[in-house]
Motif scaffolding. Structure first.
Motif, mmCIF file in Angstrom:
data_model
loop_
_atom_site.group_PDB
_atom_site.id
_atom_site.type_symbol
_atom_site.label_atom_id
_atom_site.label_comp_id
_atom_site.label_asym_id
_atom_site.label_seq_id
_atom_site.Cartn_x
_atom_site.Cartn_y
_atom_site.Cartn_z
ATOM 1 N N CYS A 83 0.854 -1.379 -0.023
ATOM 2 C CA CYS A 83 -0.008 0.094 -0.126
ATOM 3 C C CYS A 83 0.914 1.333 0.003
ATOM 4 O O CYS A 83 0.532 2.317 -0.666
ATOM 5 C CB CYS A 83 -0.948 -0.243 1.245
ATOM 6 N N CYS A 87 -1.011 2.663 -3.216
ATOM 7 C CA CYS A 87 -2.158 3.360 -2.876
ATOM 8 C C CYS A 87 -2.306 4.634 -3.314
ATOM 9 O O CYS A 87 -1.229 5.254 -3.478
ATOM 10 C CB CYS A 87 -1.919 3.586 -1.207
ATOM 11 N N VAL A 422 -5.912 -0.843 -0.149
ATOM 12 C CA VAL A 422 -6.133 -0.639 1.214
ATOM 13 C C VAL A 422 -7.418 -0.932 1.545
ATOM 14 O O VAL A 422 -7.678 -1.198 2.811
ATOM 15 C CB VAL A 422 -5.598 0.812 1.464
#
Length: 441
Positions: A83, A87, A422
């Motif tokens: 992540c 992300c 996430v």
């Protein structure tokens, strides 16, 4: 002239797909962490779907406690390393950083997160382990972010967990569906190996669950079943010529790219259909593979695209051209793709309408359809009592992940219809606790 030359070696591929968020050095991490204001009621925490205590782990990095920082991250998000790279931090934690209000560059939270977690992965630092065995057994279908995160949490609670994965490698879209300039296969798989070493769950690869007898067997052997199956193949558009060679789905294109790297072939002229983040990735990848002209075509205006603005900027930065308010009518060609016939569109009161007499053809050698993924309804309909909503998403309790068949739980794209890594990881922890509550009664 193409922005990138066609890569022919692994080194050239790596250069074309250089990491957007390269690993920080110790000095870089110390400097960047020293910029943090350690806000009270930090907005970056609120913006993180997994609720990582971001000021805490940044302070730990700044004081030399990299292991503690990694623990803080992983306690909230089992995909902490991935992540940090994949992300959309620009619109989540970093987008919420108070420095944005002062027109100062926000803290590079994603890179700091990757820095701390990479160190413990490389050192194989023992941070977690399974809880005392409680006698419960749970089957997890799918070794993506949802399935792996659920397995980690269940193991920490003492359950015996077996994951059934259809493919030969874990991590789902993190390995098979994310652009290589965001995370490499080696990085994604290293985190998967680390987590399995920490928690000790079993993974059965090349083991798709596709039939009612297989489902019945799982129900007989396990106390609960978690569905982390994600989504299916790229949705078809029903266009004439859609089945021509070199007209491919974006999901399948990216998966092949992740597996074979420079061995994948793209045409000199590529048209990408779609306006979401996957479309941006596919267009950028085609350009980095040496396509001379990459056209991103979307049926609405640029401002109505579902993609993040920074993703479109990234695609434009490698030479991708946008073509808006156009809808594909036909993939043109006899034996192979020769172009796409479009009709111009207008948006009136939120509805897209075609402009009569406005058809035109964009010549191309390859079409990539980034038009969303199909739901895996054929499989889901095999499970008795499992309810889906009108959009094919599994109906589940938001606080427990429990479906309308009480022994089944779910999270990730199969439930939310398609979100970030996430989100899948965060929802899976909630579902694991829901399983624990259900089996503890």
């Amino acid at each position: 002239m193409a922005e990138y030359s066609t890569p022919t070696t692994e080194q050239e591929f790596a250069e074309n797909f250089a990491q957007l968020k390269p690993l920080m050095s110790r000095n870089e991490a110390l400097y960047e962490s020293s910029r943090c204001l350690f806000c009270f009621d930090a907005p970056c925490i609120t913006a993180c779907p997994s609720g990582i205590d971001i000021p805490q782990f940044i302070r730990q990095i700044n004081t030399g406690n990299d292991t503690g920082a990694a623990r803080t991250i992983y306690e909230a998000n089992y995909f902490g390393n991935a992540c940090g790279k994949v992300c959309p931090t620009e619109v989540l934690c970093e987008g919420a950083c108070v420095y944005n209000l002062q027109e100062v560059k926000p803290i590079e939270i994603g890179r700091l997160q990757s820095y701390a977690t990479t160190k413990v992965i490389a050192a194989n630092k023992k941070l977690f382990g399974p809880g005392p065995p409680n006698g419960g057994r749970v089957a997890v279908i799918g070794a993506g972010p949802a399935g792996i995160s659920c397995a980690c949490e269940l193991r920490s609670l003492g359950y015996e967990v077996t994951i059934f994965e259809a493919k030969s490698q874990p991590s789902g879209l993190t390995v098979y569906g994310v652009a290589p300039y965001k995370i490499t296969n080696e990085e994604a798989l290293a985190e998967m190996a680390y987590l399995q070493g920490q928690f000790g769950y079993e993974v059965k690869y090349n083991s798709p669950i596709t039939s009612l007898p297989e489902i019945n067997e799982l129900e007989a052997q396990y106390d609960a079943i978690f569905l982390g199956i994600g989504l299916g193949k790229t949705s078809g558009l029903g266009l004439p010529g859609e089945n021509l060679p070199n007209c491919v789905g974006a999901v399948e294109f990216i998966a092949e790219l992740r597996e074979v790297h420079q061995a994948i072939a793209v045409g000199p002229r590529v048209v990408v259909l779609g306006g979401g983040n996957t479309a941006m990735d596919a267009a950028s990848e085609a350009a980095r593979l040496g396509a001379e002209v990459v056209t991103l075509a979307y049926r609405r205006s640029k401002d109505e695209m579902g993609a993040y603005a920074f993703e479109y900027d990234l695609a434009k930065g490698v030479g991708v051209k946008g073509l808006f308010n156009v809808a594909p009518v036909e993939v043109v060609g006899v034996e192979v793709v020769e172009g796409v016939r479009f009709v111009r569109t207008a948006t009136v009161n939120g509805q897209v309408s075609e402009v009569p007499g406005s058809e035109f053809i964009v010549p191309c050698d390859m079409v990539i359809k980034a038009t969303g993924q199909a739901k895996q309804l054929d499989f889901l309909r095999l499970i008795p009592g499992l309810e889906m909503d009108g959009r094919g998403r599994i109906v589940a309790n938001a606080h427990s992940g429990q479906t309308t068949n009480p022994r089944y739980f779910t999270s990730g794209d199969a439930r939310n219809g398609g979100a970030e890594v996430v989100n899948a990881a965060a929802e899976a922890k909630v579902a694991a606790r829901g399983i624990h509550a259900f089996l503890s009664k």
